[in-house]
Write a protein that holds these residues in place. Structure first.
Motif, PDB file in Angstrom:
ATOM      1  N   ASP A  97      13.237  36.147 -45.357  1.00 35.52           N
ATOM      2  CA  ASP A  97      13.965  35.208 -46.211  1.00 35.52           C
ATOM      3  C   ASP A  97      15.423  35.105 -45.760  1.00 35.52           C
ATOM      4  OD1 ASP A  97      11.760  34.631 -47.733  1.00 35.52           O
ATOM      5  OD2 ASP A  97      12.300  35.970 -49.389  1.00 35.52           O
ATOM      6  N   GLU A  98      16.042  36.260 -45.528  1.00 39.50           N
ATOM      7  CA  GLU A  98      17.437  36.276 -45.079  1.00 39.50           C
ATOM      8  C   GLU A  98      17.571  35.642 -43.704  1.00 39.50           C
ATOM      9  OE1 GLU A  98      18.780  40.342 -47.481  1.00 39.50           O
ATOM     10  OE2 GLU A  98      17.789  40.491 -45.521  1.00 39.50           O
ATOM     11  N   MET A  99      16.673  36.000 -42.791  1.00 39.53           N
ATOM     12  CA  MET A  99      16.722  35.449 -41.442  1.00 39.53           C
ATOM     13  C   MET A  99      16.558  33.932 -41.462  1.00 39.53           C
ATOM     14  SD  MET A  99      17.051  35.738 -38.183  1.00 39.53           S
ATOM     15  CE  MET A  99      17.166  37.531 -38.148  1.00 39.53           C
ATOM     16  N   THR A 100      15.600  33.451 -42.239  1.00 41.49           N
ATOM     17  CA  THR A 100      15.337  32.013 -42.284  1.00 41.49           C
ATOM     18  C   THR A 100      16.536  31.257 -42.835  1.00 41.49           C
ATOM     19  OG1 THR A 100      12.970  32.442 -42.572  1.00 41.49           O
ATOM     20  CG2 THR A 100      13.764  30.248 -43.152  1.00 41.49           C
ATOM     21  N   MET A 101      17.142  31.770 -43.898  1.00 51.92           N
ATOM     22  CA  MET A 101      18.287  31.094 -44.508  1.00 51.92           C
ATOM     23  C   MET A 101      19.460  31.013 -43.544  1.00 51.92           C
ATOM     24  SD  MET A 101      20.446  32.096 -47.947  1.00 51.92           S
ATOM     25  CE  MET A 101      21.027  33.638 -47.221  1.00 51.92           C
ATOM     26  N   LEU A 102      19.800  32.129 -42.884  1.00 53.91           N
ATOM     27  CA  LEU A 102      20.964  32.126 -42.008  1.00 53.91           C
ATOM     28  C   LEU A 102      20.685  31.384 -40.705  1.00 53.91           C
ATOM     29  CD1 LEU A 102      22.542  35.658 -42.553  1.00 53.91           C
ATOM     30  CD2 LEU A 102      22.863  33.529 -43.808  1.00 53.91           C
ATOM     31  N   ALA A 103      19.457  31.473 -40.207  1.00 50.93           N
ATOM     32  CA  ALA A 103      19.118  30.727 -38.991  1.00 50.93           C
ATOM     33  C   ALA A 103      19.218  29.228 -39.232  1.00 50.93           C
ATOM     34  CB  ALA A 103      17.716  31.098 -38.516  1.00 50.93           C
ATOM     35  N   ALA A 104      18.776  28.778 -40.395  1.00 48.56           N
ATOM     36  CA  ALA A 104      18.881  27.362 -40.728  1.00 48.56           C
ATOM     37  C   ALA A 104      20.341  26.924 -40.768  1.00 48.56           C
ATOM     38  CB  ALA A 104      18.203  27.078 -42.067  1.00 48.56           C
ATOM     39  N   ALA A 105      21.210  27.787 -41.271  1.00 45.08           N
ATOM     40  CA  ALA A 105      22.636  27.458 -41.319  1.00 45.08           C
ATOM     41  C   ALA A 105      23.203  27.310 -39.915  1.00 45.08           C
ATOM     42  CB  ALA A 105      23.395  28.536 -42.092  1.00 45.08           C
ATOM     43  N   VAL A 106      22.827  28.207 -39.017  1.00 46.19           N
ATOM     44  CA  VAL A 106      23.304  28.137 -37.631  1.00 46.19           C
ATOM     45  C   VAL A 106      22.814  26.856 -36.960  1.00 46.19           C
ATOM     46  CG1 VAL A 106      23.134  29.213 -35.347  1.00 46.19           C
ATOM     47  CG2 VAL A 106      23.572  30.626 -37.368  1.00 46.19           C
ATOM     48  N   VAL A 107      21.561  26.509 -37.182  1.00 45.30           N
ATOM     49  CA  VAL A 107      21.030  25.265 -36.608  1.00 45.30           C
ATOM     50  C   VAL A 107      21.818  24.056 -37.127  1.00 45.30           C
ATOM     51  CG1 VAL A 107      19.025  23.727 -36.521  1.00 45.30           C
ATOM     52  CG2 VAL A 107      18.713  26.199 -36.217  1.00 45.30           C
ATOM     53  N   ARG A 108      22.104  24.052 -38.421  1.00 44.93           N
ATOM     54  CA  ARG A 108      22.847  22.929 -38.998  1.00 44.93           C
ATOM     55  C   ARG A 108      24.264  22.830 -38.448  1.00 44.93           C
ATOM     56  NH1 ARG A 108      20.101  24.605 -43.851  1.00 44.93           N
ATOM     57  NH2 ARG A 108      21.931  25.810 -44.491  1.00 44.93           N
ATOM     58  N   GLY A 109      24.827  23.959 -38.048  1.00 46.84           N
ATOM     59  CA  GLY A 109      26.196  23.975 -37.553  1.00 46.84           C
ATOM     60  C   GLY A 109      26.332  23.667 -36.075  1.00 46.84           C
ATOM     61  N   THR A 110      25.240  23.408 -35.391  1.00 43.87           N
ATOM     62  CA  THR A 110      25.272  23.192 -33.942  1.00 43.87           C
ATOM     63  C   THR A 110      24.551  21.905 -33.573  1.00 43.87           C
ATOM     64  OG1 THR A 110      23.252  24.509 -33.661  1.00 43.87           O
ATOM     65  CG2 THR A 110      25.355  25.668 -33.461  1.00 43.87           C
ATOM     66  N   SER A 111      24.857  21.407 -32.377  1.00 39.71           N
ATOM     67  CA  SER A 111      24.169  20.223 -31.881  1.00 39.71           C
ATOM     68  C   SER A 111      23.679  20.384 -30.453  1.00 39.71           C
ATOM     69  CB  SER A 111      25.104  19.006 -31.953  1.00 39.71           C
ATOM     70  OG  SER A 111      26.255  19.198 -31.140  1.00 39.71           O
ATOM     71  N   ARG A 112      24.141  21.420 -29.751  1.00 38.44           N
ATOM     72  CA  ARG A 112      23.832  21.549 -28.325  1.00 38.44           C
ATOM     73  C   ARG A 112      23.157  22.861 -27.953  1.00 38.44           C
ATOM     74  NH1 ARG A 112      25.948  23.928 -23.941  1.00 38.44           N
ATOM     75  NH2 ARG A 112      27.435  24.922 -25.316  1.00 38.44           N
ATOM     76  N   ALA A 113      23.568  23.948 -28.567  1.00 39.82           N
ATOM     77  CA  ALA A 113      23.076  25.264 -28.167  1.00 39.82           C
ATOM     78  C   ALA A 113      21.603  25.454 -28.525  1.00 39.82           C
ATOM     79  CB  ALA A 113      23.903  26.362 -28.830  1.00 39.82           C
ATOM     80  N   LEU A 114      20.903  26.195 -27.698  1.00 39.41           N
ATOM     81  CA  LEU A 114      19.569  26.675 -28.039  1.00 39.41           C
ATOM     82  C   LEU A 114      19.731  27.802 -29.048  1.00 39.41           C
ATOM     83  CD1 LEU A 114      16.465  27.042 -27.593  1.00 39.41           C
ATOM     84  CD2 LEU A 114      17.061  28.590 -25.708  1.00 39.41           C
ATOM     85  N   ILE A 115      19.081  27.690 -30.193  1.00 38.09           N
ATOM     86  CA  ILE A 115      19.176  28.702 -31.239  1.00 38.09           C
ATOM     87  C   ILE A 115      17.897  29.530 -31.241  1.00 38.09           C
ATOM     88  CG2 ILE A 115      19.621  29.157 -33.670  1.00 38.09           C
ATOM     89  CD1 ILE A 115      21.871  27.655 -32.140  1.00 38.09           C
ATOM     90  N   VAL A 116      18.065  30.850 -31.120  1.00 41.02           N
ATOM     91  CA  VAL A 116      16.948  31.795 -31.098  1.00 41.02           C
ATOM     92  C   VAL A 116      17.012  32.634 -32.363  1.00 41.02           C
ATOM     93  CG1 VAL A 116      15.805  33.645 -29.807  1.00 41.02           C
ATOM     94  CG2 VAL A 116      17.108  31.881 -28.574  1.00 41.02           C
TER      95      VAL A 116
END
Length: 299
Positions: A97-116
Protein backbone atom coordinates in the motif's frame (compact mmCIF):
# COMPACT_ATOMS: atom_id res chain seq x y z
CA UNK A 1 14.87 -14.34 -25.42
CA UNK A 2 15.62 -11.82 -22.65
CA UNK A 3 14.16 -8.34 -22.64
CA UNK A 4 17.62 -6.98 -23.47
CA UNK A 5 18.02 -9.24 -26.51
CA UNK A 6 14.64 -8.16 -27.80
CA UNK A 7 15.62 -4.54 -27.24
CA UNK A 8 18.86 -4.94 -29.20
CA UNK A 9 17.00 -6.58 -32.07
CA UNK A 10 14.49 -3.72 -32.14
CA UNK A 11 17.11 -1.12 -33.10
CA UNK A 12 17.92 2.35 -31.88
CA UNK A 13 15.68 5.22 -30.85
CA UNK A 14 15.71 8.57 -29.11
CA UNK A 15 16.32 7.91 -25.46
CA UNK A 16 16.54 10.91 -23.25
CA UNK A 17 15.00 14.16 -22.14
CA UNK A 18 16.31 17.66 -21.66
CA UNK A 19 18.87 17.84 -18.87
CA UNK A 20 21.37 20.24 -17.38
CA UNK A 21 24.19 18.09 -18.74
CA UNK A 22 25.44 17.88 -22.31
CA UNK A 23 26.34 14.93 -24.49
CA UNK A 24 27.80 14.45 -27.95
CA UNK A 25 25.19 11.73 -28.48
CA UNK A 26 21.61 13.05 -28.72
CA UNK A 27 20.39 9.57 -27.70
CA UNK A 28 22.36 9.56 -24.44
CA UNK A 29 20.37 8.65 -21.35
CA UNK A 30 21.81 11.62 -19.48
CA UNK A 31 22.36 14.76 -21.51
CA UNK A 32 20.51 13.67 -24.63
CA UNK A 33 17.83 15.63 -26.44
CA UNK A 34 14.79 13.37 -26.55
CA UNK A 35 11.62 14.09 -24.58
CA UNK A 36 9.68 10.82 -24.38
CA UNK A 37 9.60 8.50 -21.37
CA UNK A 38 12.73 6.34 -21.13
CA UNK A 39 12.21 2.57 -21.37
CA UNK A 40 14.21 -0.56 -20.65
CA UNK A 41 15.00 -0.71 -24.37
CA UNK A 42 16.95 2.54 -23.99
CA UNK A 43 19.00 1.06 -21.16
CA UNK A 44 19.85 -1.91 -23.38
CA UNK A 45 21.09 0.37 -26.12
CA UNK A 46 23.15 2.36 -23.62
CA UNK A 47 24.85 -0.90 -22.56
CA UNK A 48 25.75 -1.53 -26.19
CA UNK A 49 27.24 1.96 -26.48
CA UNK A 50 29.24 1.56 -23.28
CA UNK A 51 27.41 4.55 -21.83
CA UNK A 52 27.30 5.03 -18.07
CA UNK A 53 24.21 6.55 -16.47
CA UNK A 54 22.92 7.69 -13.05
CA UNK A 55 19.95 6.48 -11.02
CA UNK A 56 18.51 8.01 -7.85
CA UNK A 57 15.78 6.96 -5.47
CA UNK A 58 12.66 9.14 -5.21
CA UNK A 59 9.61 8.89 -2.95
CA UNK A 60 7.43 11.93 -3.71
CA UNK A 61 6.26 13.98 -6.67
CA UNK A 62 8.09 17.20 -5.85
CA UNK A 63 11.53 15.66 -5.35
CA UNK A 64 11.03 13.44 -8.38
CA UNK A 65 10.18 16.46 -10.51
CA UNK A 66 13.47 18.10 -9.50
CA UNK A 67 15.44 15.01 -10.50
CA UNK A 68 13.47 14.70 -13.74
CA UNK A 69 14.28 18.30 -14.64
CA UNK A 70 17.94 17.62 -13.78
CA UNK A 71 17.96 14.84 -16.38
CA UNK A 72 18.18 11.77 -14.13
CA UNK A 73 17.09 9.01 -16.55
CA UNK A 74 16.02 6.32 -14.06
CA UNK A 75 14.45 6.66 -10.62
CA UNK A 76 13.87 3.89 -8.12
CA UNK A 77 10.97 4.11 -5.73
CA UNK A 78 12.85 1.92 -3.31
CA UNK A 79 11.73 0.24 -0.14
CA UNK A 80 14.50 2.40 1.34
CA UNK A 81 11.55 4.73 1.89
CA UNK A 82 11.13 2.76 5.11
CA UNK A 83 14.38 4.15 6.51
CA UNK A 84 14.34 7.53 4.76
CA UNK A 85 10.74 8.70 4.93
CA UNK A 86 8.52 6.40 6.97
CA UNK A 87 10.56 6.15 10.17
CA UNK A 88 11.17 2.39 10.14
CA UNK A 89 14.46 0.88 11.27
CA UNK A 90 14.68 -1.35 8.18
CA UNK A 91 12.96 -1.85 4.83
CA UNK A 92 11.11 -4.93 6.06
CA UNK A 93 7.92 -3.23 7.39
CA UNK A 94 7.20 -1.35 4.14
CA UNK A 95 3.87 -2.45 2.67
CA UNK A 96 2.60 -2.63 -0.90
CA UNK A 97 0.00 0.00 0.00
CA UNK A 98 2.79 2.41 0.95
CA UNK A 99 4.88 1.49 -2.08
CA UNK A 100 1.96 1.90 -4.48
CA UNK A 101 0.97 5.30 -3.08
CA UNK A 102 4.47 6.78 -3.19
CA UNK A 103 5.35 5.22 -6.55
CA UNK A 104 2.23 6.77 -8.06
CA UNK A 105 3.32 10.16 -6.71
CA UNK A 106 6.76 9.81 -8.31
CA UNK A 107 5.20 8.86 -11.64
CA UNK A 108 2.92 11.89 -11.48
CA UNK A 109 5.88 14.15 -10.77
CA UNK A 110 7.90 13.03 -13.80
CA UNK A 111 7.55 12.98 -17.57
CA UNK A 112 10.81 11.48 -18.84
CA UNK A 113 12.50 9.18 -16.34
CA UNK A 114 11.91 5.44 -16.22
CA UNK A 115 10.31 4.78 -12.82
CA UNK A 116 11.08 1.45 -11.14
CA UNK A 117 9.02 0.32 -8.14
CA UNK A 118 10.25 -2.11 -5.48
CA UNK A 119 8.34 -5.25 -4.61
CA UNK A 120 8.22 -5.07 -0.82
CA UNK A 121 9.14 -7.82 1.61
CA UNK A 122 6.38 -10.42 1.74
CA UNK A 123 4.87 -9.37 -1.59
CA UNK A 124 6.63 -11.96 -3.78
CA UNK A 125 8.37 -14.55 -1.60
CA UNK A 126 5.38 -16.93 -1.61
CA UNK A 127 5.90 -17.66 -5.30
CA UNK A 128 5.21 -16.61 -8.90
CA UNK A 129 1.47 -16.02 -8.51
CA UNK A 130 1.90 -13.63 -5.59
CA UNK A 131 4.84 -11.94 -7.32
CA UNK A 132 2.88 -11.35 -10.52
CA UNK A 133 -0.09 -10.01 -8.57
CA UNK A 134 2.15 -7.52 -6.74
CA UNK A 135 4.00 -6.45 -9.87
CA UNK A 136 0.74 -6.01 -11.76
CA UNK A 137 -0.55 -3.75 -9.00
CA UNK A 138 2.46 -1.44 -9.30
CA UNK A 139 2.07 -1.28 -13.06
CA UNK A 140 -1.71 -0.69 -13.04
CA UNK A 141 -2.21 1.43 -9.91
CA UNK A 142 1.09 3.33 -9.67
CA UNK A 143 1.98 3.48 -13.36
CA UNK A 144 5.64 2.47 -12.96
CA UNK A 145 7.57 1.27 -15.98
CA UNK A 146 9.31 -1.63 -14.24
CA UNK A 147 9.58 -3.45 -10.91
CA UNK A 148 12.54 -4.60 -8.81
CA UNK A 149 12.86 -7.67 -6.63
CA UNK A 150 15.67 -9.15 -4.58
CA UNK A 151 17.44 -12.42 -5.33
CA UNK A 152 18.81 -14.34 -8.29
CA UNK A 153 18.32 -18.09 -8.33
CA UNK A 154 15.96 -17.97 -5.36
CA UNK A 155 13.66 -15.57 -7.21
CA UNK A 156 13.97 -17.26 -10.60
CA UNK A 157 10.37 -18.45 -10.87
CA UNK A 158 9.03 -15.07 -9.76
CA UNK A 159 11.15 -13.19 -12.28
CA UNK A 160 10.12 -15.50 -15.12
CA UNK A 161 6.43 -15.17 -14.32
CA UNK A 162 6.53 -11.38 -14.18
CA UNK A 163 8.55 -11.10 -17.39
CA UNK A 164 6.21 -13.50 -19.21
CA UNK A 165 3.37 -11.12 -18.35
CA UNK A 166 5.20 -8.29 -20.11
CA UNK A 167 6.43 -6.47 -17.01
CA UNK A 168 10.13 -5.47 -16.99
CA UNK A 169 12.06 -6.78 -13.96
CA UNK A 170 15.20 -5.36 -12.35
CA UNK A 171 17.03 -7.86 -10.13
CA UNK A 172 18.85 -6.93 -6.90
CA UNK A 173 21.89 -8.94 -5.74
CA UNK A 174 24.66 -8.66 -3.15
CA UNK A 175 23.40 -6.99 0.01
CA UNK A 176 19.64 -7.44 -0.18
CA UNK A 177 18.18 -5.24 2.60
CA UNK A 178 15.00 -7.29 2.95
CA UNK A 179 17.25 -10.14 4.20
CA UNK A 180 18.86 -7.98 6.87
CA UNK A 181 17.75 -10.37 9.62
CA UNK A 182 19.87 -13.16 8.13
CA UNK A 183 22.79 -11.38 6.45
CA UNK A 184 23.11 -8.07 8.29
CA UNK A 185 24.68 -5.05 6.61
CA UNK A 186 28.02 -6.26 5.27
CA UNK A 187 29.84 -6.71 1.99
CA UNK A 188 28.62 -9.71 0.01
CA UNK A 189 30.52 -11.94 -2.42
CA UNK A 190 33.82 -12.19 -0.58
CA UNK A 191 35.50 -15.57 -0.90
CA UNK A 192 35.42 -17.94 -3.86
CA UNK A 193 32.18 -19.71 -2.97
CA UNK A 194 30.25 -16.50 -2.33
CA UNK A 195 31.66 -14.88 -5.46
CA UNK A 196 30.72 -17.86 -7.63
CA UNK A 197 27.20 -17.82 -6.19
CA UNK A 198 26.77 -14.14 -6.96
CA UNK A 199 27.88 -14.70 -10.58
CA UNK A 200 25.42 -17.60 -10.85
CA UNK A 201 22.66 -15.42 -9.43
CA UNK A 202 23.40 -12.65 -11.92
CA UNK A 203 23.38 -15.01 -14.87
CA UNK A 204 20.18 -16.65 -13.61
CA UNK A 205 18.49 -13.25 -13.39
CA UNK A 206 19.54 -12.45 -16.94
CA UNK A 207 18.38 -15.84 -18.22
CA UNK A 208 15.02 -15.31 -16.50
CA UNK A 209 14.55 -12.09 -18.47
CA UNK A 210 15.66 -9.36 -16.06
CA UNK A 211 16.61 -6.18 -17.92
CA UNK A 212 19.17 -4.99 -15.32
CA UNK A 213 20.85 -6.08 -12.09
CA UNK A 214 21.58 -3.96 -9.02
CA UNK A 215 24.80 -4.96 -7.25
CA UNK A 216 24.88 -3.66 -3.68
CA UNK A 217 27.90 -3.83 -1.37
CA UNK A 218 29.93 -6.11 -3.63
CA UNK A 219 33.74 -6.07 -4.04
CA UNK A 220 34.67 -3.88 -7.01
CA UNK A 221 36.56 -6.66 -8.77
CA UNK A 222 33.60 -9.02 -8.56
CA UNK A 223 31.18 -6.32 -9.75
CA UNK A 224 33.45 -5.69 -12.74
CA UNK A 225 33.50 -9.42 -13.53
CA UNK A 226 29.70 -9.63 -13.37
CA UNK A 227 29.39 -6.54 -15.57
CA UNK A 228 31.65 -8.08 -18.21
CA UNK A 229 29.79 -11.40 -18.10
CA UNK A 230 26.28 -9.99 -18.61
CA UNK A 231 24.57 -8.53 -21.65
CA UNK A 232 22.21 -6.55 -19.41
CA UNK A 233 23.24 -3.40 -17.49
CA UNK A 234 24.59 -3.60 -13.96
CA UNK A 235 23.82 -0.83 -11.46
CA UNK A 236 26.25 -0.41 -8.61
CA UNK A 237 25.80 0.89 -5.09
CA UNK A 238 28.94 0.28 -3.10
CA UNK A 239 30.18 -1.94 -5.94
CA UNK A 240 33.05 0.07 -7.39
CA UNK A 241 33.39 2.15 -10.57
CA UNK A 242 33.07 -0.51 -13.28
CA UNK A 243 29.31 -1.15 -13.30
CA UNK A 244 27.24 0.28 -16.13
CA UNK A 245 25.35 2.66 -13.85
CA UNK A 246 25.42 4.01 -10.30
CA UNK A 247 22.53 4.51 -7.88
CA UNK A 248 22.34 6.36 -4.57
CA UNK A 249 19.59 6.93 -2.05
CA UNK A 250 18.77 10.56 -2.66
CA UNK A 251 18.71 11.62 0.99
CA UNK A 252 22.27 10.28 1.35
CA UNK A 253 23.39 11.96 -1.89
CA UNK A 254 21.94 15.33 -0.90
CA UNK A 255 23.10 15.29 2.72
CA UNK A 256 19.66 15.07 4.28
CA UNK A 257 20.31 11.83 6.15
CA UNK A 258 21.34 12.36 9.76
CA UNK A 259 24.19 10.57 11.51
CA UNK A 260 26.82 8.41 9.86
CA UNK A 261 26.28 7.70 6.18
CA UNK A 262 27.56 4.61 4.35
CA UNK A 263 31.15 4.65 3.10
CA UNK A 264 30.03 4.25 -0.51
CA UNK A 265 27.92 7.42 -0.42
CA UNK A 266 29.17 10.76 -1.67
CA UNK A 267 27.32 13.81 -0.35
CA UNK A 268 26.77 16.43 -3.04
CA UNK A 269 24.96 18.92 -0.79
CA UNK A 270 24.15 19.57 2.88
CA UNK A 271 20.38 19.81 2.80
CA UNK A 272 20.05 18.91 6.47
CA UNK A 273 21.91 22.08 7.41
CA UNK A 274 20.11 24.19 4.78
CA UNK A 275 16.65 23.08 5.94
CA UNK A 276 17.60 23.43 9.58
CA UNK A 277 18.86 26.98 9.03
CA UNK A 278 15.69 27.88 7.15
CA UNK A 279 13.48 26.51 9.92
CA UNK A 280 15.42 28.45 12.55
CA UNK A 281 15.23 31.66 10.51
CA UNK A 282 11.46 31.26 10.16
CA UNK A 283 11.05 30.56 13.87
CA UNK A 284 13.12 33.60 14.85
CA UNK A 285 11.09 35.85 12.53
CA UNK A 286 7.85 34.62 14.08
CA UNK A 287 9.09 35.04 17.65
CA UNK A 288 10.48 38.49 16.83
CA UNK A 289 7.30 39.59 15.00
CA UNK A 290 9.24 40.05 11.76
CA UNK A 291 6.96 37.64 9.92
CA UNK A 292 4.45 38.17 8.51
CA UNK A 293 5.47 41.66 7.41
CA UNK A 294 3.29 44.12 5.52
CA UNK A 295 4.16 42.55 2.15
CA UNK A 296 2.83 39.20 3.37
CA UNK A 297 -0.42 40.66 4.73
CA UNK A 298 -3.88 41.19 3.18
CA UNK A 299 -6.27 44.11 3.98
Amino acid sequence: MTQLSAARDAGAGTTSGTSSGTSDNPKALYGGTGTRRITVRDLALAKERGEKWPMLTAYDAMTASVFDEAGIPVMLVGDSMGNCHLGYDTTVPVTMDEMTMLAAAVVRGTSRALIVGDLTFGSYQEGPVQALRSATRLIKEAGVGAVKLEGGERSLAQTEAIVRAGIPVMAHLGLTPQSVNTMGYRVQGRGDEAAHQLVRDAKAAEAAGAFAVVLELVPAELAAEVTRSLHIPTIGIGAGPDTDAQVLVWTDMAGLTGGKVPRFTKQYADLRRVLGDAAKAFAEDVVGSAFPAEEHTFH
